[in-house]
Design a protein around this motif. Structure first.
Motif, mmCIF file in Angstrom:
data_model
loop_
_atom_site.group_PDB
_atom_site.id
_atom_site.type_symbol
_atom_site.label_atom_id
_atom_site.label_comp_id
_atom_site.label_asym_id
_atom_site.label_seq_id
_atom_site.Cartn_x
_atom_site.Cartn_y
_atom_site.Cartn_z
ATOM 1 N N HIS A 54 -48.504 -79.930 -9.662
ATOM 2 C CA HIS A 54 -49.935 -80.003 -9.368
ATOM 3 C C HIS A 54 -50.559 -78.635 -9.114
ATOM 4 C CE1 HIS A 54 -48.790 -84.187 -9.081
ATOM 5 N NE2 HIS A 54 -50.050 -84.444 -9.377
ATOM 6 N N HIS B 273 -59.458 -87.241 -8.497
ATOM 7 C CA HIS B 273 -58.374 -86.586 -7.763
ATOM 8 C C HIS B 273 -57.291 -86.219 -8.761
ATOM 9 C CE1 HIS B 273 -55.588 -85.563 -4.636
ATOM 10 N NE2 HIS B 273 -56.418 -85.951 -3.682
ATOM 11 N N LEU C 118 -51.419 -85.012 -2.804
ATOM 12 C CA LEU C 118 -52.188 -85.537 -1.657
ATOM 13 C C LEU C 118 -51.874 -84.848 -0.335
ATOM 14 C CD1 LEU C 118 -52.827 -87.787 -3.722
ATOM 15 C CD2 LEU C 118 -52.681 -89.415 -1.858
ATOM 16 N N TRP C 119 -50.716 -84.134 -0.275
ATOM 17 C CA TRP C 119 -50.404 -83.516 1.026
ATOM 18 C C TRP C 119 -51.496 -82.561 1.504
ATOM 19 C CZ3 TRP C 119 -50.070 -78.326 0.502
ATOM 20 C CH2 TRP C 119 -49.628 -77.813 -0.721
ATOM 21 N N ALA D 188 -55.694 -94.508 -9.486
ATOM 22 C CA ALA D 188 -55.814 -93.717 -10.710
ATOM 23 C C ALA D 188 -55.812 -94.654 -11.907
ATOM 24 C CB ALA D 188 -54.637 -92.751 -10.803
ATOM 25 N N PRO E 214 -50.804 -92.700 -5.704
ATOM 26 C CA PRO E 214 -50.028 -92.017 -4.669
ATOM 27 C C PRO E 214 -50.523 -92.306 -3.261
ATOM 28 C CG PRO E 214 -51.611 -90.517 -5.621
ATOM 29 C CD PRO E 214 -51.738 -91.800 -6.386
ATOM 30 N N VAL F 205 -44.771 -84.374 6.820
ATOM 31 C CA VAL F 205 -45.683 -84.845 5.765
ATOM 32 C C VAL F 205 -44.871 -85.389 4.606
ATOM 33 C CG1 VAL F 205 -47.548 -84.169 4.190
ATOM 34 C CG2 VAL F 205 -47.268 -82.933 6.351
ATOM 35 N N ASP G 132 -45.419 -87.389 0.746
ATOM 36 C CA ASP G 132 -46.473 -87.553 -0.268
ATOM 37 C C ASP G 132 -45.803 -88.025 -1.543
ATOM 38 O OD1 ASP G 132 -48.558 -87.238 -2.045
ATOM 39 O OD2 ASP G 132 -48.388 -85.068 -2.133
ATOM 40 N N ALA H 69 -45.912 -90.685 -5.263
ATOM 41 C CA ALA H 69 -46.555 -91.622 -6.183
ATOM 42 C C ALA H 69 -45.978 -93.018 -5.946
ATOM 43 C CB ALA H 69 -46.275 -91.190 -7.617
ATOM 44 N N ALA I 209 -44.023 -89.172 -10.600
ATOM 45 C CA ALA I 209 -45.447 -88.952 -10.867
ATOM 46 C C ALA I 209 -45.632 -88.599 -12.344
ATOM 47 C CB ALA I 209 -45.971 -87.829 -9.989
ATOM 48 N N GLU J 84 -44.853 -85.083 -13.126
ATOM 49 C CA GLU J 84 -43.440 -84.721 -13.286
ATOM 50 C C GLU J 84 -42.979 -85.023 -14.710
ATOM 51 O OE1 GLU J 84 -41.604 -83.138 -11.196
ATOM 52 O OE2 GLU J 84 -42.949 -83.198 -9.470
ATOM 53 N N ARG K 132 -32.797 -82.424 5.338
ATOM 54 C CA ARG K 132 -34.053 -82.204 4.595
ATOM 55 C C ARG K 132 -34.998 -83.360 4.864
ATOM 56 N NH1 ARG K 132 -35.268 -82.029 -1.937
ATOM 57 N NH2 ARG K 132 -37.525 -82.112 -1.685
ATOM 58 N N LEU K 133 -36.040 -83.081 5.593
ATOM 59 C CA LEU K 133 -37.088 -84.079 5.778
ATOM 60 C C LEU K 133 -38.168 -83.818 4.736
ATOM 61 C CD1 LEU K 133 -35.721 -85.006 8.343
ATOM 62 C CD2 LEU K 133 -37.847 -84.621 9.588
ATOM 63 N N GLU L 182 -38.863 -78.614 2.286
ATOM 64 C CA GLU L 182 -38.692 -77.672 1.172
ATOM 65 C C GLU L 182 -39.995 -76.936 0.887
ATOM 66 O OE1 GLU L 182 -35.771 -77.184 -0.967
ATOM 67 O OE2 GLU L 182 -34.926 -78.011 0.874
HETATM 68 P P1 NDP Z 1 -41.383 -86.747 -5.093
HETATM 69 O O1 NDP Z 1 -40.559 -87.930 -5.447
HETATM 70 O O2 NDP Z 1 -41.012 -85.441 -5.668
HETATM 71 O O3 NDP Z 1 -41.409 -86.551 -3.506
HETATM 72 C C1 NDP Z 1 -41.873 -87.577 -2.681
HETATM 73 C C2 NDP Z 1 -41.728 -87.189 -1.231
HETATM 74 O O4 NDP Z 1 -40.350 -87.212 -0.887
HETATM 75 C C3 NDP Z 1 -42.225 -85.792 -0.902
HETATM 76 O O5 NDP Z 1 -42.839 -85.810 0.351
HETATM 77 C C4 NDP Z 1 -40.961 -84.953 -0.889
HETATM 78 O O6 NDP Z 1 -41.027 -83.847 0.010
HETATM 79 C C5 NDP Z 1 -39.944 -85.943 -0.386
HETATM 80 N N1 NDP Z 1 -38.617 -85.692 -0.899
HETATM 81 C C6 NDP Z 1 -38.257 -85.467 -2.185
HETATM 82 N N2 NDP Z 1 -36.931 -85.338 -2.274
HETATM 83 C C7 NDP Z 1 -36.442 -85.497 -1.012
HETATM 84 C C8 NDP Z 1 -35.119 -85.471 -0.440
HETATM 85 N N3 NDP Z 1 -34.056 -85.254 -1.182
HETATM 86 N N4 NDP Z 1 -35.015 -85.654 0.890
HETATM 87 C C9 NDP Z 1 -36.096 -85.862 1.667
HETATM 88 N N5 NDP Z 1 -37.370 -85.900 1.188
HETATM 89 C C10 NDP Z 1 -37.529 -85.720 -0.134
HETATM 90 O O7 NDP Z 1 -42.937 -87.034 -5.390
HETATM 91 P P2 NDP Z 1 -43.597 -87.881 -6.573
HETATM 92 O O8 NDP Z 1 -42.971 -87.501 -7.865
HETATM 93 O O9 NDP Z 1 -43.638 -89.299 -6.209
HETATM 94 O O10 NDP Z 1 -45.104 -87.306 -6.525
HETATM 95 C C11 NDP Z 1 -45.331 -85.921 -6.790
HETATM 96 C C12 NDP Z 1 -46.757 -85.561 -6.493
HETATM 97 O O11 NDP Z 1 -47.642 -86.171 -7.408
HETATM 98 C C13 NDP Z 1 -47.260 -85.974 -5.111
HETATM 99 O O12 NDP Z 1 -47.738 -84.795 -4.482
HETATM 100 C C14 NDP Z 1 -48.404 -86.933 -5.383
HETATM 101 O O13 NDP Z 1 -49.474 -86.844 -4.470
HETATM 102 C C15 NDP Z 1 -48.853 -86.476 -6.745
HETATM 103 N N6 NDP Z 1 -49.597 -87.517 -7.468
HETATM 104 C C16 NDP Z 1 -50.938 -87.389 -7.601
HETATM 105 C C17 NDP Z 1 -51.669 -88.348 -8.284
HETATM 106 C C18 NDP Z 1 -53.155 -88.261 -8.380
HETATM 107 O O14 NDP Z 1 -53.768 -89.149 -8.966
HETATM 108 N N7 NDP Z 1 -53.795 -87.244 -7.848
HETATM 109 C C19 NDP Z 1 -51.011 -89.496 -8.911
HETATM 110 C C20 NDP Z 1 -49.609 -89.562 -8.643
HETATM 111 C C21 NDP Z 1 -48.924 -88.594 -7.970
HETATM 112 P P3 NDP Z 1 -41.244 -82.319 -0.520
HETATM 113 O O15 NDP Z 1 -42.706 -82.214 -0.792
HETATM 114 O O16 NDP Z 1 -40.783 -81.470 0.591
HETATM 115 O O17 NDP Z 1 -40.395 -82.167 -1.766
#
Ligand code: NDP
Length: 333
Positions: free
Chosen positions: A44, A116, A120-121, A140, A158, A172, A174, A176, A181, A184, A299-300, A304
């Motif tokens: 993003h 959007h 979202l974070w 969306a 999301p 925090v 965040d 999908a 997503a 990705e 890792r929360l 990262e």
């Molecule tokens: P991820 O699956 O990459 O991550 C989801 C959450 O889990 C994050 O908070 C991440 O923290 C955490 N996380 C990931 N891996 C681990 C782990 N091993 N242990 C602990 N926590 C973990 O996200 P998505 O692919 O689902 O989404 C990616 C982004 O896409 C989001 O920011 C979302 O808002 C955005 N999005 C936006 C849309 C829009 O319409 N604007 C539509 C859909 C998605 P960390 O951040 O630290 O990695």
């Protein structure tokens, strides 16, 4: 190229201004893109730049929108984004919403007619930094198939959550509602690799790991099967039905060639934990986090990003030379 967050934000803002955004709106949206690069949230960050510019050029989004904030109930703020970006609408309501949450204990922010295109974070984290618990949801355009359906109705919808803790930055998460997503999958296509199984279907509804087949007429799947589908449904209800925003299936962006954003809605709920019955919530959250760490959760969500942020603040943000050159061109430098 190594660049500071401020310099990167200013450059992105100039690019947005040259493509139809007011300086005020450009600064807000550019700040979110620069923050994503700073935190290494690549799906993003600058990866989305072409999408923003193409969408602005298409006339689908109003880069000059001036949001209108009203308060139809003591704890509900309604924001008409006037077909502008959701972050601009949220900024217009932010202080009024915080004051409402402190006064009423809760504040719901219902944004409609908004676009959007970001993570979202950045929407929730600043509220937790000011002591509030925040939940955000965005709907969306239709991208996922749920509950055995034959076609896409809901978006990747999301949601994000942020809470303050007494001994460190907010926690925090965040994510999908889809297993991955769309951003990705887009990134995987650009980088030329497959996505994992369970991410999506091709145009015929057959499971595939090829990002191109998912993006070109295919669909995404919810995380956790029927359970993630329930979350996606809830997000659609709160972000669209509740706010007055369009449902994902009401998308008419194809009439605007180049448009990549969803014209939809966003719902945020702010809670002032100091007004609740739980006592000192930030200290209790610190105890909970400590217990999780002790149990091996090293890792929360957000950890990262925070590490990457600290490195970027120290060393600057690294962006490929070609990306920097393209950005400078868009900014008229
Ligand atoms: P991820 O699956 O990459 O991550 C989801 C959450 O889990 C994050 O908070 C991440 O923290 C955490 N996380 C990931 N891996 C681990 C782990 N091993 N242990 C602990 N926590 C973990 O996200 P998505 O692919 O689902 O989404 C990616 C982004 O896409 C989001 O920011 C979302 O808002 C955005 N999005 C936006 C849309 C829009 O319409 N604007 C539509 C859909 C998605 P960390 O951040 O630290 O990695």
């Amino acid at each position: 190229m190594i660049i500071t967050e401020a310099a990167l934000g200013a450059l992105i803002a100039r690019a947005f201004e040259r493509h139809g955004m007011t300086p005020h709106n450009a600064a807000i949206v550019a700040g979110v893109v620069a923050a994503a690069e700073r935190d290494g949230a690549a799906s993003h960050g600058l990866l989305r730049l072409d999408g923003y510019i193409a969408t602005l050029n298409s006339g689908w989004v109003n880069g000059e929108a001036v949001p209108v904030v009203t308060q139809p109930a003591p704890a509900i703020l309604a924001v008409d984004a006037c077909n502008g970006f959701a972050q601009v609408a949220l900024a217009a309501a932010r202080e009024q919403a915080i004051a409402t949450a402190r006064r009423e204990g809760l504040a719901a922010i219902c944004i409609h007619d908004s676009h959007h295109f970001a993570a979202l974070w950045p929407d929730v984290e600043p509220f937790a930094e000011r002591g509030l618990i925040a939940i955000a949801m965005v709907n969306a355009r239709s991208r996922i198939v749920i509950w055995g359906g034959k076609r896409k109705v809901l978006g990747t919808n999301p949601m994000a959550f942020a809470c303050p803790r007494s001994d460190g930055p907010p926690v925090v998460w965040d994510q999908a509602s889809s297993l991955r997503a769309q951003g990705e999958v887009l990134k995987a296509r650009v980088e030329g690799h497959a996505v994992s199984e369970g991410v999506g279907l091709d145009a015929e509804g057959v499971p595939t790991t090829d990002p191109a087949k998912i993006l070109d007429g295919g669909s995404l799947l919810p995380f956790g099967a029927h359970k993630g589908a329930g979350i996606a449904f809830m997000v659609e209800v709160l972000a669209a039905a509740m706010t007055g925003g369009r449902f994902g299936f009401q998308d008419d962006s194809p009439k605007f060639p180049g448009a990549q954003t969803s014209r939809a809605g966003q719902f945020l709920l702010l809670i002032d934990p100091s007004r609740g019955p739980g006592g000192d919530a930030p200290s209790r959250i610190a105890v909970l986090v400590a217990m999780l760490r002790e149990a091996g959760s090293d890792r929360l969500p957000g950890d990262e990003r925070c590490h990457r942020r600290a490195r970027a603040v120290e060393d600057g943000i690294a962006i490929p030379d070609a990306t920097y050159a393209k950005l400078c061109k868009l900014a008229g430098e």
